[in-house]
Design a protein around this motif. Structure first.
Motif, short mmCIF file in Angstrom:
data_model
loop_
_atom_site.label_atom_id
_atom_site.label_comp_id
_atom_site.label_asym_id
_atom_site.label_seq_id
_atom_site.Cartn_x
_atom_site.Cartn_y
_atom_site.Cartn_z
N GLY A 118 0.81 -1.21 0.00
CA GLY A 118 0.00 0.00 0.00
C GLY A 118 0.84 1.26 0.00
N LEU A 119 1.98 1.23 0.70
CA LEU A 119 2.87 2.38 0.69
C LEU A 119 3.41 2.65 -0.71
CD1 LEU A 119 4.99 1.92 3.95
CD2 LEU A 119 3.43 3.81 3.43
N TRP A 120 3.76 1.58 -1.42
CA TRP A 120 4.26 1.75 -2.79
C TRP A 120 3.16 2.30 -3.70
CZ3 TRP A 120 2.81 -0.50 -7.47
CH2 TRP A 120 3.63 -0.16 -8.56
N GLY B 151 4.46 5.38 -5.35
CA GLY B 151 5.12 4.97 -6.59
C GLY B 151 6.58 4.62 -6.40
N LYS B 152 7.08 4.77 -5.17
CA LYS B 152 8.45 4.43 -4.82
C LYS B 152 8.45 3.91 -3.38
CE LYS B 152 10.46 8.17 -7.61
NZ LYS B 152 11.25 9.43 -7.57
N LEU B 153 9.31 2.96 -3.11
CA LEU B 153 9.41 2.40 -1.76
C LEU B 153 10.74 1.67 -1.61
CD1 LEU B 153 7.96 1.69 0.99
CD2 LEU B 153 7.25 -0.43 -0.13
N ALA C 25 21.23 -6.16 0.22
CA ALA C 25 19.91 -6.52 0.74
C ALA C 25 18.99 -5.30 0.89
CB ALA C 25 20.03 -7.27 2.07
N LEU C 26 19.19 -4.30 0.06
CA LEU C 26 18.33 -3.12 0.00
C LEU C 26 17.63 -3.12 -1.36
CD1 LEU C 26 17.39 -0.26 0.98
CD2 LEU C 26 19.48 0.63 -0.09
N THR C 27 16.30 -3.03 -1.34
CA THR C 27 15.52 -3.09 -2.57
C THR C 27 14.74 -1.79 -2.76
OG1 THR C 27 15.23 -5.47 -2.18
CG2 THR C 27 13.86 -4.47 -3.89
N ILE C 28 14.76 -1.28 -3.98
CA ILE C 28 14.02 -0.07 -4.35
C ILE C 28 12.91 -0.50 -5.31
CG2 ILE C 28 14.14 2.24 -5.34
CD1 ILE C 28 15.90 1.91 -2.87
N PHE C 29 11.66 -0.30 -4.91
CA PHE C 29 10.53 -0.70 -5.74
C PHE C 29 10.07 0.48 -6.59
CE2 PHE C 29 10.47 -3.54 -2.10
CZ PHE C 29 10.35 -4.78 -2.72
N LEU C 30 10.07 0.27 -7.91
CA LEU C 30 9.68 1.30 -8.87
C LEU C 30 8.73 0.67 -9.89
CD1 LEU C 30 13.22 2.80 -9.56
CD2 LEU C 30 11.48 3.77 -8.04
N SER C 31 8.04 1.52 -10.64
CA SER C 31 7.16 1.01 -11.69
C SER C 31 8.00 0.56 -12.89
CB SER C 31 6.17 2.10 -12.12
OG SER C 31 6.86 3.18 -12.71
N PRO C 32 7.47 -0.34 -13.72
CA PRO C 32 8.25 -0.83 -14.87
C PRO C 32 8.63 0.24 -15.87
CG PRO C 32 6.39 -2.27 -14.41
CD PRO C 32 6.20 -1.05 -13.56
N ASP C 33 7.88 1.34 -15.94
CA ASP C 33 8.20 2.38 -16.92
C ASP C 33 9.10 3.47 -16.35
OD1 ASP C 33 6.39 3.49 -15.19
OD2 ASP C 33 5.03 4.25 -16.73
N LEU D 233 17.88 7.99 1.26
CA LEU D 233 16.66 7.53 0.61
C LEU D 233 15.41 8.25 1.10
CD1 LEU D 233 17.16 3.66 0.31
CD2 LEU D 233 16.98 5.33 -1.54
N ALA D 234 15.43 8.68 2.36
CA ALA D 234 14.24 9.35 2.91
C ALA D 234 13.91 10.64 2.17
CB ALA D 234 14.45 9.63 4.40
N GLN D 235 14.84 11.18 1.41
CA GLN D 235 14.56 12.38 0.62
C GLN D 235 13.58 12.09 -0.52
OE1 GLN D 235 18.36 13.82 -0.73
NE2 GLN D 235 18.79 14.92 1.17
N TRP D 236 13.52 10.83 -0.96
CA TRP D 236 12.77 10.51 -2.17
C TRP D 236 11.60 9.55 -1.97
CZ3 TRP D 236 18.30 9.87 -2.44
CH2 TRP D 236 18.96 10.95 -3.01
N MET D 237 11.60 8.78 -0.87
CA MET D 237 10.58 7.74 -0.78
C MET D 237 10.41 7.27 0.66
SD MET D 237 12.80 4.59 -2.43
CE MET D 237 13.48 5.68 -3.70
N PRO D 238 9.25 6.68 0.98
CA PRO D 238 9.12 6.03 2.28
C PRO D 238 9.97 4.76 2.31
CG PRO D 238 7.19 5.60 0.95
CD PRO D 238 8.04 6.57 0.17
#
Length: 269
Positions: free
Chosen positions: A148-150, A154-156, A186-194, A207-212
């Protein structure tokens, strides 16, 4: 929701940016990265530390792109091709030297993005680090809990912060239990495919500057090495935690498919 796990590992890629050790020209960078003794050491870390757990992932549905230069000296370029032929998840991408490092990383990753996925779990993996054998499985499971956060942003980021520092200096190997938030392993950044970005577009320490972000402090999930060829030569910020030697040895085997005595023997040689 289908998650593609897509990682980038740079193996002695010649580019002017993207590293803490700086050089003024491609020639200087190439001479440094392609030094024969250094390459042999990097090959040791890659094959003996990084690869065992990638081979043993409990969820084999992932892609690890190995980015290097098309002029990587032999026998290392052929060895990488052989590994890519042997390990289905490993894909070799030779990328010519580019001044803008993020564009080079995108060029390596772009052919492997699955546009039919709902979300891409981008990760970077240094060639001398390790993740646990269930990193891919755990990441997918934990993403489902916080998706839900993503959806909102759109970023997490999802960070597994409990690890070990493998420090090698003066012929001695030390294993130091350490909790490090937003280390690269072991750090993962979730983004949309596009999305045009990869994990390397984001400074992992900011990272806190750009995403939860979500931090998961158990279980033990990564090994970060510190040695003479490290791009960053110190442990960095973190918190100590305790693990008795006999339990540590069992955790190395169970979590990373590594054997302490073998590593110590190889490092002495």
């Amino acid at each position: 929701m289908r998650v593609q796990m897509l990682g980038l590992c740079r193996f002695s890629y010649v580019g002017l940016r993207g590293y803490q050790v700086e050089h003024q020209s491609y020639e200087e960078r190439r001479a440094y990265l392609y030094d024969p003794e250094r390459l042999e050491r990097r090959w040791f870390w890659f094959t003996e530390i990084a690869l065992p757990a990638w081979r043993a992932q409990t969820d084999p549905d992932f892609t690890l792109v190995v980015m290097t230069g098309p002029d990587l000296p032999e026998p290392y370029l052929s060895r990488l091709r052989d590994l890519a032929a042997e390990i289905p998840q490993l894909h070799l991408e030779p990328v010519p030297p580019m001044e803008r490092h993020l564009a080079a990383c995108r060029a390596a990753i772009a052919p492997h993005v699955d546009p039919s996925a709902d979300v891409i779990g981008h990760f970077r993996h240094d060639d001398d680090d390790a993740v646990a054998v269930d990193y891919v499985e755990a990441t997918r499971k934990d993403f489902r809990r916080v998706k839900g956060l993503w959806k909102n942003e759109g970023k997490l980021s999802l960070d597994y912060s409990r690890g070990l520092i493998l420090k090698f200096e003066k012929g001695e190997m030390k294993l130091i239990p350490r909790i490090c938030h937003n280390a690269t392993a072991a750090l993962t950044i979730f983004l949309s495919p596009d999305a045009d970005e990869t994990a390397l577009n984001y400074n992992h320490s900011k990272l806190a500057q750009w995403m939860p972000g979500i931090s998961v402090t158990r279980p033990l999930m990564f090994i970060r090495t510190v040695h003479g060829d490290s791009d960053s030569g110190d442990m960095g910020p973190g918190l100590p935690w305790q693990l008795e030697d006999d339990k540590l040895n069992r955790q190395l085997a169970r979590r990373f498919d590594l054997r302490r005595q073998r590593l110590e023997r190889l490092l002495r040689n």
